[in-house]
Motif scaffolding. Structure first.
Motif, PDB file in Angstrom:
ATOM      1  N   SER A 198       0.833  -1.212   0.000  1.00  0.00           N
ATOM      2  CA  SER A 198       0.000   0.000   0.000  1.00  0.00           C
ATOM      3  C   SER A 198       0.860   1.252   0.000  1.00  0.00           C
ATOM      4  O   SER A 198       0.502   2.263  -0.607  1.00  0.00           O
TER       5      SER A 198
ATOM      6  N   THR B 221      -4.048  -3.340   5.125  1.00  0.00           N
ATOM      7  CA  THR B 221      -5.194  -3.277   4.224  1.00  0.00           C
ATOM      8  C   THR B 221      -6.208  -4.358   4.619  1.00  0.00           C
ATOM      9  O   THR B 221      -5.827  -5.483   4.937  1.00  0.00           O
TER      10      THR B 221
ATOM     11  N   ASP C  99      -4.798  -3.186  -4.931  1.00  0.00           N
ATOM     12  CA  ASP C  99      -3.857  -3.431  -3.834  1.00  0.00           C
ATOM     13  C   ASP C  99      -4.524  -4.420  -2.881  1.00  0.00           C
ATOM     14  O   ASP C  99      -5.556  -4.114  -2.292  1.00  0.00           O
TER      15      ASP C  99
END
Ligand SMILES: Nc1nc2c(ncn2[C@@H]2O[C@H](COP(=O)(O)OP(=O)(O)OP(=O)(O)O)[C@@H](O)[C@H]2O)c(=O)[nH]1
Ligand SMILES: [Mg+2]
Lengths: 234, 491
Positions: free
Chosen positions: A27, A45, A68
């Motif tokens: 990220s 994330t 992502d």
């Protein structure tokens, strides 16, 4: 449809997925590339995130559609729906953490087995700022000494680079923190995508280009009006 | 880190087929804790898209299981197909067209999920016509479906043209008074009868119209038929000249399902493949589930789909990959139109016969997908053939395939590289939105997306959201930060 195409470069979108162990900096690399920013304590994330960013090449513009993914093990089932039809993958490891390269190799193998046959894969060793060779000379592989005292590096440039060459991957060492080599990774990917697999999605020259697939993508965002004659505004 | 067993889930969704995935999309901004599982090791359920290898392992699984909605699945590769790259294929289990006026598209737009889907135009509809006499060859006749088209058509007499024009005009306004009277007394009668009596259409013209409805039994009622034709005509040109329907690249509804799941994951839903619901136990306000992964989870609501087959109805499918570009199927027929990636061919009832000489009772539909759909490599096509299951349906699909490759091949018959066959059964349950376990009906067989598929999804959403549900919020989301597509404005 005359040659009005000189002013605007053709633009194509490229679907890219990031894979790699938790906390390697996926990220952070995206945040650096998209916003030129860095967060010291970026939270893990959850699931996945989607971002877009453009990359200008001399002859065309590439619009990256970036997925992502979360590196935590409980999200492992997600990967197949993100690498499906992806044209590019960025497999990230943390060059201060040996297990992360093992995980990266697993991802590379899975991509080679399951993803689109022509997928461009880049292997990225992140957190270069934590090593002694530091910023500015790490990526070329020269002077990649690995065991100097105070150096957090655990994976030598040589080792990862050799592996990348064997598997036909692009290879970079980066720092999301300083920004070193980050744009270079994406530019290299953009350049490595074969012209023929790029569908021109926007801009003049998109249709009627001889020998090329003409504009085909149906735009749902256009006027939803049956009387809008010959809708496309080109 | 919280494990799936420790979490108290608001919703567990089982299966990643279209309806379950759309529900996950609808709930993706709700803040609900969602666990989305699938007993399969692939996404998409009955709407999945497969590489060759996936298709082969799926067929093996189906044969080994003898339960669920799929039966008699097999994959055959022609010897010349030995070297084909498995992953160059994305063969759709649900190669469903979507009409421009479908509510599915407006939901994909309002939920912003459409940005991740590439849509392609569906082009011409053809009829396979047997030779009138022995000197003729069988032929593919393109159905004219706009007024301009009817004018230009060379295959119909001018008398028939007038009838057709009159009908097209009628349909566009068929729900209003003068027109209403014309058809209401025929509402439940077959559309063909109505066309014959009120518009004096001959059998061939009736077939044109019925083909546009994609009716699986060919016996669609006047009421349903007019609604479908009206949708077809009013969808024409909505997203560009010359086409009424679109098709999601990379495997049809499979792509829509996956894009929905991706959006749900971005919203925080947790995904587990290879985890089916094995046992359900209701205790008070909670449902306890045992997953095939070995986990036990607790949830307020379980959503799943009916997979108890009824022996009543089903479809037979044949998916064939051919090694020929079949360019004549994808001609641009309206000026300024983009090149279509899909064409439809109908073999009307009676136009095929088994080797034993029995004529086909129902139509066979064949969708031709070019490599632009991303479903096969350049220079090949995927043919999806569908008909209602009968004792003869498999043979009739073979006949249709053979007739098509003999007729559409440029000069010589296109070579068939791969064939996948299967039967798909309808479920036996009906939709039950009450109680802690919500069961969706089994997947629709409709060849063109049937908006009624969306209703159970919205009802389930309402049930899960309770008082927080405002109808106007359904599937209505802003773009997420960073995900703006500024290219939608021409620079
Ligand atoms: N020193 C240094 N730290 C970094 C670098 N990149 C990321 N980090 C830090 O590493 C931690 C994890 O970064 P993330 O970008 O969240 O990692 P991730 O791979 O996205 O993690 P998951 O989302 O859990 O898979 C954060 O605290 C970042 O600040 C880098 O290049 N150098
Ligand atoms: Mg992350």
């Amino acid at each position: 449809m005359a040659d009005t195409g000189n002013a605007v470069k053709p633009s194509s979108s490229v679907k890219l997925v990031l894979l790699g162990e938790a906390a390697v900096g996926k990220s952070s690399l995206v945040l650096r590339f998209v916003n030129n920013d860095f967060q010291e304590n970026k939270e893990p994330t959850i699931g996945a995130a989607f971002l877009t960013q453009k990359c200008n090449l001399p002859t065309r513009t590439i619009k990256f559609e970036i997925w992502d993914t979360a590196g935590q093990e409980r999200f492992a089932s997600l990967a197949p729906m993100y690498y499906r039809n992806a044209q590019a993958a960025l497999v990230v490891y943390d060059l201060t953490k040996p297990t992360s390269l093992i995980k990266a190799k697993h991802w590379v193998a899975e991509l080679q087995r399951q993803a689109s046959p022509g997928i461009v894969i880049a292997l990225v060793g992140n957190k270069l700022d934590l090593t002694n060779d530091g910023i500015g000379n790490g990526a070329d592989g020269d002077g990649a000494g690995s065991d100097d005292s105070g150096d957090a590096r655990k994976i030598s440039t040589e080792e990862a680079k050799t592996y990348a060459e064997e598997e036909g991957l692009l290879f970079f060492e980066t720092s999301a923190k300083t920004g070193y080599n980050v744009t270079e990774v994406f530019t290299a990917i953009a350049n490595a995508i074969p012209e023929t697999s790029l569908k021109t999605t926007r801009g003049p020259g998109a249709s009627h280009a001889a020998g090329r697939t003409e504009e085909q993508r149906v735009n749902l965002n256009g006027p939803r009006d049956p009387n809008a004659k010959e809708g496309c505004a080109c | 880190m919280e494990s799936v067993s420790d979490t108290s889930w608001d919703v567990v969704i089982c299966g990643t087929g279209l309806q379950q995935s759309l529900l996950a999309l609808a709930l993706s901004r709700s803040g609900k804790k969602i666990l989305h599982v699938d007993p399969n090791h692939f996404y998409g359920g009955a709407e999945a898209a497969f590489s060759l290898q996936d298709a082969e392992s799926w067929a093996n699984e189906v044969s080994a299981k003898d339960a669920g909605l799929f039966r008699s699945a097999s994959v055959a590769r022609h010897e010349s197909a030995a070297g084909l790259s498995s992953r160059s294929y994305s063969l759709a289990m649900a190669p469903t067209l979507i009409h421009a006026r479908s509510a599915l598209l407006s939901q994909l737009v309002s939920s912003r999920a459409y940005r991740q889907v590439e849509f392609l135009a569906v082009g011409s509809f053809f009829i396979f016509r047997l030779p009138q006499d022995s000197a003729q060859q069988p032929a593919l006749i393109r159905i004219p479906s706009t007024r301009e088209d009817v004018f230009a058509a060379t295959t119909i007499s001018s008398k028939a043209k007038r009838g057709l024009m009159k009908f097209l005009k009628f349909v566009l306004d068929y729900q209003n008074p003068p027109q209403l009277e014309l058809w209401q007394s025929h509402a439940e009668a077959p559309l063909t009868e109505f066309l014959q009596q009120e518009f004096k259409m001959d059998a061939e013209l009736q077939t044109y119209i019925v083909t546009l409805t994609l009716s699986l039994n060919g016996k669609i009622t006047t009421r349903d038929g007019l609604a479908v034709i009206r949708r077809h005509l009013s969808s024409m040109g909505v997203y560009g000249p010359g086409f009424a329907a679109i098709y999601p690249k990379w495997g049809g509804l499979s792509e829509v399902a996956q894009v929905s799941c991706r959006a749900a994951a971005v919203g925080g839903a947790v995904y587990m493949l290879g985890a089916g619901v094995q046992a359900v136990e209701t205790a008070g306000d909670e449902v306890k589930l045992e997953l095939s992964s070995g986990d036990t989870v607790k949830t307020r609501i379980l959503v799943r789909a009916d997979d108890n087959p009824s022996e009543q109805t089903g479809i037979s499918r044949l998916v064939a990959v051919v090694g020929s570009p079949l360019t004549s199927m994808f001609e641009v027929v309206v000026e300024g139109a983009s090149r279509p990636a899909v064409a439809v061919v109908a073999f009307p009832a009676g136009s095929l016969s088994t080797p034993a000489g029995k004529a086909s009772e129902y139509p066979v539909y064949l969708s031709v997908h070019s490599s632009d759909t991303g479903e096969c490599p350049v220079g090949q096509n995927v043919l999806y053939l569908t008909t209602l299951s009968t004792p003869d349906s498999r043979q009739l699909l073979e006949e249709a395939l053979e007739a098509f490759v003999g007729t559409a091949g440029e000069g010589q018959p296109a070579q068939i590289l791969i064939q996948i066959r299967y039967e798909q059964l309808a479920g036996s349950g009906s939709f039950q939105p009450e109680g802690p376990v919500i069961t969706f009906p089994s997947p629709s067989f409709s060849l063109s997306f049937d908006d009624s598929v969306l209703e159970p999804v919205q009802q389930a959403w309402k049930r899960i959201m309770g008082d927080a549900a405002a109808e106007s919020d359904y599937m209505s989301f802003a773009d997420r930060e960073g995900a703006m597509d500024d290219d939608d404005v021409y620079e």
